[in-house]
Design a protein around this motif. Structure first.
Motif, PDB file in Angstrom:
ATOM      1  N   THR A  96       5.289  22.678  -2.596  1.00  0.00           N
ATOM      2  CA  THR A  96       5.230  21.298  -2.074  1.00  0.00           C
ATOM      3  C   THR A  96       6.372  21.043  -1.094  1.00  0.00           C
ATOM      4  O   THR A  96       6.634  21.864  -0.220  1.00  0.00           O
ATOM      5  CB  THR A  96       5.218  20.247  -3.204  1.00  0.00           C
ATOM      6  N   GLY A  97       7.074  19.917  -1.211  1.00  0.00           N
ATOM      7  CA  GLY A  97       8.123  19.570  -0.266  1.00  0.00           C
ATOM      8  C   GLY A  97       8.986  18.456  -0.816  1.00  0.00           C
ATOM      9  O   GLY A  97       8.731  17.914  -1.894  1.00  0.00           O
ATOM     10  N   THR A  98      10.004  18.087  -0.072  1.00  0.00           N
ATOM     11  CA  THR A  98      10.914  17.038  -0.514  1.00  0.00           C
ATOM     12  C   THR A  98      10.342  15.657  -0.201  1.00  0.00           C
ATOM     13  O   THR A  98       9.397  15.514   0.577  1.00  0.00           O
ATOM     14  CB  THR A  98      12.270  17.168   0.181  1.00  0.00           C
ATOM     15  N   ARG A  99      10.955  14.653  -0.783  1.00  0.00           N
ATOM     16  CA  ARG A  99      10.530  13.280  -0.508  1.00  0.00           C
ATOM     17  C   ARG A  99      10.754  12.934   0.960  1.00  0.00           C
ATOM     18  O   ARG A  99       9.920  12.262   1.580  1.00  0.00           O
ATOM     19  CB  ARG A  99      11.279  12.293  -1.409  1.00  0.00           C
ATOM     20  N   ASP A 100      11.875  13.380   1.538  1.00  0.00           N
ATOM     21  CA  ASP A 100      12.121  13.121   2.963  1.00  0.00           C
ATOM     22  C   ASP A 100      11.057  13.778   3.831  1.00  0.00           C
ATOM     23  O   ASP A 100      10.603  13.195   4.823  1.00  0.00           O
ATOM     24  CB  ASP A 100      13.510  13.642   3.362  1.00  0.00           C
ATOM     25  N   GLU A 101      10.663  15.008   3.472  1.00  0.00           N
ATOM     26  CA  GLU A 101       9.597  15.678   4.219  1.00  0.00           C
ATOM     27  C   GLU A 101       8.282  14.920   4.073  1.00  0.00           C
ATOM     28  O   GLU A 101       7.483  14.842   5.024  1.00  0.00           O
ATOM     29  CB  GLU A 101       9.444  17.119   3.730  1.00  0.00           C
ATOM     30  N   PHE A 102       8.053  14.358   2.891  1.00  0.00           N
ATOM     31  CA  PHE A 102       6.829  13.580   2.677  1.00  0.00           C
ATOM     32  C   PHE A 102       6.808  12.345   3.573  1.00  0.00           C
ATOM     33  O   PHE A 102       5.785  12.034   4.198  1.00  0.00           O
ATOM     34  CB  PHE A 102       6.737  13.174   1.204  1.00  0.00           C
ATOM     35  N   ILE A 103       7.942  11.660   3.664  1.00  0.00           N
ATOM     36  CA  ILE A 103       8.030  10.485   4.542  1.00  0.00           C
ATOM     37  C   ILE A 103       7.797  10.899   5.998  1.00  0.00           C
ATOM     38  O   ILE A 103       7.064  10.227   6.748  1.00  0.00           O
ATOM     39  CB  ILE A 103       9.394   9.793   4.372  1.00  0.00           C
TER      40      ILE A 103
ATOM     41  N   VAL B  91      -4.540  12.694   0.237  1.00  0.00           N
ATOM     42  CA  VAL B  91      -4.530  14.159   0.325  1.00  0.00           C
ATOM     43  C   VAL B  91      -3.188  14.707   0.771  1.00  0.00           C
ATOM     44  O   VAL B  91      -2.998  15.930   0.824  1.00  0.00           O
ATOM     45  CB  VAL B  91      -5.624  14.665   1.304  1.00  0.00           C
ATOM     46  N   LEU B  92      -2.223  13.848   1.091  1.00  0.00           N
ATOM     47  CA  LEU B  92      -1.009  14.312   1.752  1.00  0.00           C
ATOM     48  C   LEU B  92       0.067  14.826   0.795  1.00  0.00           C
ATOM     49  O   LEU B  92       0.954  15.570   1.203  1.00  0.00           O
ATOM     50  CB  LEU B  92      -0.425  13.182   2.616  1.00  0.00           C
ATOM     51  N   GLY B  93       0.011  14.475  -0.483  1.00  0.00           N
ATOM     52  CA  GLY B  93       1.108  14.781  -1.391  1.00  0.00           C
ATOM     53  C   GLY B  93       1.235  16.232  -1.797  1.00  0.00           C
ATOM     54  O   GLY B  93       2.349  16.727  -2.003  1.00  0.00           O
ATOM     55  N   ILE B  94       0.139  16.961  -1.939  1.00  0.00           N
ATOM     56  CA  ILE B  94       0.196  18.346  -2.381  1.00  0.00           C
ATOM     57  C   ILE B  94      -0.151  19.295  -1.242  1.00  0.00           C
ATOM     58  O   ILE B  94       0.716  19.988  -0.703  1.00  0.00           O
ATOM     59  CB  ILE B  94      -0.739  18.595  -3.584  1.00  0.00           C
ATOM     60  N   ALA B  95      -1.412  19.354  -0.846  1.00  0.00           N
ATOM     61  CA  ALA B  95      -1.840  20.316   0.174  1.00  0.00           C
ATOM     62  C   ALA B  95      -1.150  20.078   1.515  1.00  0.00           C
ATOM     63  O   ALA B  95      -0.611  21.006   2.131  1.00  0.00           O
ATOM     64  CB  ALA B  95      -3.355  20.250   0.336  1.00  0.00           C
ATOM     65  N   TRP B  96      -1.148  18.851   1.969  1.00  0.00           N
ATOM     66  CA  TRP B  96      -0.583  18.574   3.287  1.00  0.00           C
ATOM     67  C   TRP B  96       0.935  18.669   3.279  1.00  0.00           C
ATOM     68  O   TRP B  96       1.538  19.146   4.248  1.00  0.00           O
ATOM     69  CB  TRP B  96      -1.056  17.196   3.781  1.00  0.00           C
ATOM     70  N   LEU B  97       1.587  18.232   2.224  1.00  0.00           N
ATOM     71  CA  LEU B  97       3.039  18.360   2.151  1.00  0.00           C
ATOM     72  C   LEU B  97       3.433  19.830   2.067  1.00  0.00           C
ATOM     73  O   LEU B  97       4.407  20.268   2.696  1.00  0.00           O
ATOM     74  CB  LEU B  97       3.576  17.599   0.943  1.00  0.00           C
ATOM     75  N   THR B  98       2.667  20.619   1.320  1.00  0.00           N
ATOM     76  CA  THR B  98       2.905  22.055   1.265  1.00  0.00           C
ATOM     77  C   THR B  98       2.757  22.674   2.645  1.00  0.00           C
ATOM     78  O   THR B  98       3.597  23.468   3.090  1.00  0.00           O
ATOM     79  CB  THR B  98       1.932  22.718   0.275  1.00  0.00           C
ATOM     80  N   ALA B  99       1.683  22.315   3.347  1.00  0.00           N
ATOM     81  CA  ALA B  99       1.455  22.843   4.698  1.00  0.00           C
ATOM     82  C   ALA B  99       2.561  22.419   5.654  1.00  0.00           C
ATOM     83  O   ALA B  99       3.024  23.214   6.494  1.00  0.00           O
ATOM     84  CB  ALA B  99       0.099  22.357   5.210  1.00  0.00           C
TER      85      ALA B  99
ATOM     86  N   GLU C  51       0.845  -1.184   0.000  1.00  0.00           N
ATOM     87  CA  GLU C  51       0.000   0.000   0.000  1.00  0.00           C
ATOM     88  C   GLU C  51       0.884   1.239   0.000  1.00  0.00           C
ATOM     89  O   GLU C  51       1.780   1.380   0.843  1.00  0.00           O
ATOM     90  CB  GLU C  51      -0.921   0.006   1.223  1.00  0.00           C
ATOM     91  N   VAL C  52       0.648   2.146  -0.946  1.00  0.00           N
ATOM     92  CA  VAL C  52       1.539   3.297  -1.113  1.00  0.00           C
ATOM     93  C   VAL C  52       0.765   4.605  -1.161  1.00  0.00           C
ATOM     94  O   VAL C  52      -0.420   4.653  -1.497  1.00  0.00           O
ATOM     95  CB  VAL C  52       2.386   3.168  -2.400  1.00  0.00           C
ATOM     96  N   ALA C  53       1.487   5.677  -0.791  1.00  0.00           N
ATOM     97  CA  ALA C  53       1.058   7.050  -1.044  1.00  0.00           C
ATOM     98  C   ALA C  53       1.994   7.606  -2.103  1.00  0.00           C
ATOM     99  O   ALA C  53       3.186   7.270  -2.127  1.00  0.00           O
ATOM    100  CB  ALA C  53       1.123   7.882   0.231  1.00  0.00           C
ATOM    101  N   ILE C  54       1.480   8.446  -2.979  1.00  0.00           N
ATOM    102  CA  ILE C  54       2.277   8.937  -4.103  1.00  0.00           C
ATOM    103  C   ILE C  54       2.906  10.285  -3.774  1.00  0.00           C
ATOM    104  O   ILE C  54       2.203  11.261  -3.469  1.00  0.00           O
ATOM    105  CB  ILE C  54       1.421   9.039  -5.373  1.00  0.00           C
ATOM    106  N   TYR C  55       4.249  10.317  -3.830  1.00  0.00           N
ATOM    107  CA  TYR C  55       4.980  11.571  -3.708  1.00  0.00           C
ATOM    108  C   TYR C  55       4.879  12.290  -5.051  1.00  0.00           C
ATOM    109  O   TYR C  55       5.186  11.702  -6.096  1.00  0.00           O
ATOM    110  CB  TYR C  55       6.444  11.295  -3.346  1.00  0.00           C
ATOM    111  N   PRO C  56       4.471  13.562  -5.081  1.00  0.00           N
ATOM    112  CA  PRO C  56       4.078  14.187  -6.358  1.00  0.00           C
ATOM    113  C   PRO C  56       5.197  14.744  -7.216  1.00  0.00           C
ATOM    114  O   PRO C  56       4.995  14.948  -8.409  1.00  0.00           O
ATOM    115  CB  PRO C  56       3.166  15.329  -5.893  1.00  0.00           C
ATOM    116  N   ASN C  57       6.367  15.027  -6.653  1.00  0.00           N
ATOM    117  CA  ASN C  57       7.389  15.746  -7.412  1.00  0.00           C
ATOM    118  C   ASN C  57       8.248  14.825  -8.272  1.00  0.00           C
ATOM    119  O   ASN C  57       8.673  13.751  -7.830  1.00  0.00           O
ATOM    120  CB  ASN C  57       8.297  16.522  -6.460  1.00  0.00           C
ATOM    121  N   LEU C  58       8.525  15.284  -9.485  1.00  0.00           N
ATOM    122  CA  LEU C  58       9.395  14.575 -10.408  1.00  0.00           C
ATOM    123  C   LEU C  58      10.393  15.558 -10.992  1.00  0.00           C
ATOM    124  O   LEU C  58      10.284  16.769 -10.790  1.00  0.00           O
ATOM    125  CB  LEU C  58       8.596  13.931 -11.543  1.00  0.00           C
TER     126      LEU C  58
END
Length: 458
Positions: free
Chosen positions: A407-414, A269-277, A210-217
């Motif tokens: 948004t934010g970095t992958r580490d911040e997303f984790i 909902v965490l990849g864009i709005a929540w990661l930005t916040a 089960e995964v959440a998608i990190y949005p930045n490429l």
């Protein structure tokens, strides 16, 4: 009739079914409008990219939509389908860039029903019916003034798995204002249409993870460091197809395993709005527990995330809201106090988080204490205007830090996923819709009537 004679008769019937299609294509290549129109029955219907045309609308489509763009075609393959319809695979080129966002020759598939040497139904599109398809929501073209008219909910070809990528069976995808930008044709990069929407989401890999998608490429494989300042960065639904579909193919690094207990809707909902916040509050503002912050807004995706994150982190969270209902929502999510927009505060605060832009930025700067921080992440007011006026004397005399977040970095997303799971935060979701009702959710975002995040389930 002999078997040989039967085969000849069938072959002639197939050729007959192709004949009006080929006349139509010859008319395209010779810019002969009448030859194109003569290929159709008087009561014919043409379906182009899911839109139906009949009568005079077919003439307008042929004259302005094809010939008017110097359309030219090359037939790659033609055969009869099992149901007797004519199947034709062509490559089309022309000057379709300005109106349709198409800048190179593109594949087009024609499925025609023929009777009495005339086409009475022609289905045109870039989806190959001979290959597997899936349901998806996509932007057909950029429309700056009427973005909702560009939304298509239809079938797209199944994404091809590439090296270094994984296939995700999507479960939930959150809508964002960025989807509106895509529909308007606005982005950091030139958008090539058609483009599947959806910058983030959650799903399951083929091995059951089960995964959440990190949005930045990035288009730069050699870039090192903070990916949010990579000049070649982009998100899903901008240079590559988005995730608002039954399946998505994404780079392995963008598929982040979800912590135990984090369900698909919450993770989506965490990849864009929540990661930005998260980046606004914990990376840029550099706050301490019990400090006071002002969130400009009470019901949007980023603002509700800021309220919940700030409350969980021990900050005193104040917010503004246009209506009593919005202000009450903020209180229910953990805000300590709420105010009407642009109201003078009892005292200045340690940091202000601004998502609106032109309508609120001056108020944000006057509401923060000397040495404080104002963090901006959006231009959601005044039609997305980027032109603002600020008091520079106030800014430098009070040594205020004005900074932006993307948004934010992958580490911040984790870290965000772990924080939400460890604190038991349930991200506020105002509306959950099935894929077929995506237009309803995007309409709420476009009209500014959202109440928390909007999630599409698949």
């Amino acid at each position: 009739m002999s078997r040989h004679t039967s085969r000849i008769a069938k072959h002639h019937k197939i050729d007959a079914n192709h004949a009006p299609v080929n006349r139509f294509l010859e008319g395209v290549n010779t810019a002969d409008l009448q030859l194109m129109l003569d290929a159709f029955a008087s009561d014919a219907e043409v379906v182009d990219d899911g839109k139906s045309f009949s009568g005079g609308a077919i003439r307008a489509l042929c004259e302005h939509g094809i010939i008017g763009h110097q359309g030219r075609v090359k037939v790659l393959h033609q055969e009869a389908q099992d149901d007797g319809r004519s199947y034709t695979h062509i490559i089309m080129e022309g000057d379709f860039g300005k109106e349709f966002g198409i800048h190179k020759p593109f594949d087009l598939f024609l499925i025609a029903r023929v009777e009495n040497d005339k086409m009475w139904h022609l289905d045109m599109g870039d989806v190959d019916p001979k290959k597997a398809t899936m349901r998806a929501v996509y932007a057909s073209v950029g429309n700056p003034n009427d973005p909702l008219s560009s939304i298509r909910i239809s079938r797209r070809n199944f994404p091809v798995l590439k090296e270094g990528h994984v296939r995700v069976k999507m479960q939930a995808v959150s809508l964002n204002f960025h989807d509106i930008f895509t529909l308007r044709g606005i982005g950091m990069h030139e958008i090539r249409f058609p483009m599947i929407l959806g910058n983030e989401g959650a799903g399951v890999l083929e091995d059951g993870t089960e995964v959440a998608i990190y949005p930045n490429l990035s288009t730069d494989a050699d870039f090192k460091g903070d990916e949010t300042v990579d000049p070649h960065r982009h998100v899903f639904g901008e240079l590559v197809q988005g995730n608002l579909a039954e399946y998505a193919v994404i780079p392995k690094r963008n598929a982040v395993p979800r912590p135990k207990g984090l369900d698909a809707k919450s993770a989506s909902v965490l990849g864009i709005a929540w990661l930005t916040a998260y980046r606004m509050m914990f990376t840029r503002a550099q706050l301490r527990a019990a400090q006071t912050v002002l969130v400009q807004g009470s019901s949007g995706g980023v603002t509700t995330a800021l309220i919940q994150l700030g409350s969980a982190a021990g900050y005193r969270v104040w917010t503004t809201g246009r209506t009593e209902a919005k202000r009450n929502l903020a209180i229910s999510l953990g805000a300590e106090r709420t105010f009407e927009p642009l109201a003078e505060l009892p005292h200045v605060v340690d940091a202000v988080f601004d998502t609106s832009g032109a309508a609120t930025i001056s108020h944000s700067l006057t509401s923060v204490k000397p040495g404080g921080t104002v963090v901006s992440c959006g231009i959601h007011s005044d039609g997305g205007s980027t032109d603002v006026s600020i008091n520079l004397m106030h800014l430098f005399a009070n040594q205020i830090t004005l900074t932006g977040v993307y948004t934010g970095t992958r580490d911040e997303f984790i870290d965000l996923l772990s924080f939400v799971a460890a604190k038991g935060i349930k991200p506020y979701i105002g509306k959950v819709l099935p894929l077929e009702r995506t237009v309803e959710g995007l309409k709420d975002i476009w009209e500014g009537t959202t109440n928390g995040k909007i999630v599409i389930t698949i």
